[in-house]
Design an enzyme around this catalytic site. Structure first.
Site, mmCIF file in Angstrom:
data_model
loop_
_atom_site.group_PDB
_atom_site.id
_atom_site.type_symbol
_atom_site.label_atom_id
_atom_site.label_comp_id
_atom_site.label_asym_id
_atom_site.label_seq_id
_atom_site.Cartn_x
_atom_site.Cartn_y
_atom_site.Cartn_z
ATOM 1 N N GLU A 37 0.867 -1.174 0.000
ATOM 2 C CA GLU A 37 0.000 0.000 0.000
ATOM 3 C C GLU A 37 0.909 1.230 0.000
ATOM 4 O O GLU A 37 1.832 1.312 0.807
ATOM 5 C CB GLU A 37 -0.894 0.004 1.232
ATOM 6 N N ARG A 263 5.855 -13.033 9.708
ATOM 7 C CA ARG A 263 6.453 -11.742 9.406
ATOM 8 C C ARG A 263 7.797 -11.621 10.127
ATOM 9 O O ARG A 263 8.086 -12.373 11.068
ATOM 10 C CB ARG A 263 5.526 -10.598 9.821
ATOM 11 N N LYS A 273 4.149 0.920 10.161
ATOM 12 C CA LYS A 273 4.224 2.116 9.316
ATOM 13 C C LYS A 273 3.605 3.317 10.010
ATOM 14 O O LYS A 273 4.066 4.450 9.841
ATOM 15 C CB LYS A 273 3.540 1.862 7.967
#
Length: 557
Positions: A37, A263, A273
């Site tokens: 994104e 992850r 983020k």
């Protein structure tokens, strides 16, 4: 913290999955994708996903797409798109074809949303966000049907068309899938398909005022692109049933299979983020590419190499077991790379002037030193004269036991040069040593005369020809191994390391570094690995960033 052993390359379970699928004829060609994104810069966790998706495509002769899942224009920006593309290229990968955007599929996604309405599988809901949360239930209690759930197909089509036409305000209505409000999987409790957002989009401009949700967009974009292996992190495992529900209820051209992996969680590091953006917005750091940041642009500016990042991701491996990786492994990778490839140089960080009293005034000789002790990188030339600089820490009047540097009447060897003896210390009015008067032995160039014991070797630069520079000593941004964990009433910001950046001005580097280019990396002997800063360094103002110390000294007294 203990020093990490040499890391062992870990396994990648997805290699076996892809290999098996190809051998079984399930797919003629592997097609993966990296779908960020564009709402922030990429961080070290994204590197693992980049290496995985592009790496699998390379290994099995397939394709990997770069696609921006750009469904929230309020938080997206062209700056992030440009930075992400640069990071992928820097890591050494190239996507197949043009850059793709989920926004390219907005017309198709809208048409599929209409199909769901016509099939009685989607409806327009007027609940406020607060009401929707209440109706949704909890992990232990089922949700309740929205009072708008049984609207007719005709009414839903009309309202959705009016949403698209811009008749309603942001948040006034949403389009939801009609699945199961009692499902134990919260993602299946009538998830949102479309929201009203009167926002300018960086790709589509003002063509739309309704935008599809990430969950509705992501899987269908994979299907449109013919992705064979839709790879994501474990937090999306509970989204897989929704992903598959959409694929089963829409006339999609392909049915990608989703696979989840753990992850990358790195201690002493933040990879959210939202929190990285907070660090930037509140000026706790100097931008997204601050060398203390866990962003790829931060690592690049700090002097990390793409090879070291790729090697690190390979060592971490790909599995489904969650855990925390020691940042020492990442530092090991960059040390290994730079030890083999970075030329050596000398830079005095805290200069102390030395006058060699018995060296002829006005005389100068050229000394040759290797640019690397093992690799054939040629030689570098250092002028040697009466005046030079050593590091202030390399002289001590009352040294502790085991001290191997310069002390009153003691001797050391200057790297690649002569043995000198400290004869006299010159002080200022405050009693601080500002200059050393030393003598040298002209018979010690490149050799140690029999019977003479010299404790140590120190680095130096010539006074007349050295280059003044600024050196930035970067360290870990957070002092806590788990920076997310804060004291009651506090935040992750409380764990910022106050010594994460120390700026030293007036440093002196050997003359050959005057022409060093932005991004060039060096080992400053006895100090660490450094690179020329890509943002602030310029002719007449040379700036070096410390990439990593020569050895792991974190937490040692």
């Amino acid at each position: 913290m203990s020093k990490p052993d040499t890391p062992v390359v870990a396994t990648n379970f997805l290699r076996a999955v892809v290999q098996s699928d190809l051998e079984a004829g399930k797919h003629a060609k592997v097609v993966t994708r990296f779908p960020p994104e564009p709402n922030g810069y990429l961080h070290i966790g994204h590197a693992k996903s980049i290496c995985l998706n592009f790496g699998l495509a390379q290994e099995f002769g397939g394709d990997c797409h770069l696609r921006f899942d750009d469904t929230n224009p309020a938080k997206e920006d062209q700056e992030y798109i440009d930075a992400i593309e640069a990071d992928v290229r820097w890591l050494g990968f190239q996507w197949t074809g043009d850059v793709r955007y989920a926004s390219q599929y907005f017309d198709q996604l809208h048409a599929w949303a209409v199909l769901l309405i016509e099939a009685g599988k989607a409806y327009v809901c007027d609940l406020t966000p607060e009401q929707a949360r209440e109706y949704r239930g909890s992990l232990t209690e089922p949700g309740r049907d929205s009072p708008f759930r049984e609207r007719s197909v005709a009414e839903n089509l009309d309202l959705f068309a009016r949403m698209k036409a811009g008749e309603f305000k942001d948040g006034e209505k949403v389009l939801r899938a009609k699945i199961d409000m009692a499902s134990p999987n919260m993602n299946l409790r009538d998830p949102i398909l479309y929201r009203i957002r009167h926002a300018h989009h960086h790709q589509t401009g003002d063509a739309w005022c309704i935008y599809p949700s990430y969950d509705f967009t992501h899987g269908q974009s994979d299907a449109i692109e013919g992705i064979t292996h839709s790879i994501c992190t474990l937090e999306f495992e509970d989204h897989r049933p929704l992903y598959e529900w959409f694929l089963a209820n829409l006339p999609v051209p392909a049915h990608p299979r989703q696979y989840e992996f753990s992850r990358l969680n790195l201690n002493y590091t933040i990879t959210s983020k939202r929190k990285l953006k907070q660090l930037v917005d509140e000026k706790h750091v100097n931008g997204w590419d601050d060398p203390r940041m866990s962003t790829l642009s931060g690592y690049r500016r700090r002097g990390y190499t793409p090879e070291s990042i790729r090697n690190f991701c390979e060592m971490v491996g790909v599995n489904r077991a969650s855990g925390v990786v020691d940042i020492g492994m990442l530092e090991f990778c960059i040390r290994e790379d730079l030890d083999a490839h970075a030329p050596r140089a000398m830079c005095v960080l805290r200069p102390l002037k030395v006058v060699i009293t018995n060296y002829p005034d006005g005389q100068e000789e050229s000394l040759e030193l290797p640019r690397h002790p093992k690799e054939d990188m040629g030689m570098r030339v250092l002028p040697f004269a009466r005046e030079l600089y050593i590091d202030r820490d390399d002289y001590m009047e009352n040294p502790p036991k085991g001290y191997k540097r310069l002390e009153p009447n003691g001797e050391v060897r200057l790297r690649g040069s002569y043995v000198i003896r400290a004869d006299e210390a010159i002080r200022d009015a405050d009693g601080t040593v500002v200059e050393l008067r030393c003598s040298y032995d002209p018979d010690t160039l490149g050799k140690n005369p029999e019977g003479r014991k010299v404790k140590g070797v120190i680095h130096w630069v010539p006074a007349a020809h050295s280059v003044e520079c600024e050196v930035r000593l970067y360290d870990r941004l957070f002092a806590s191994p788990n920076p997310e964990k804060a004291k009651e009433g506090g935040s992750f910001l409380d764990n910022i390391n106050p010594d994460s950046l120390v700026v030293l001005s007036g440093c002196r580097a050997e003359p050959g570094l005057a022409e060093a280019l932005a991004g060039e990396r060096f080992q400053f002997e006895r100090e660490g690995y450094f690179c020329v800063d890509s943002r602030d360094s310029r002719p007449g103002h040379l700036v070096f960033n410390r990439t990593v110390t020569l050895r792991d000294s974190w937490g040692q007294g």
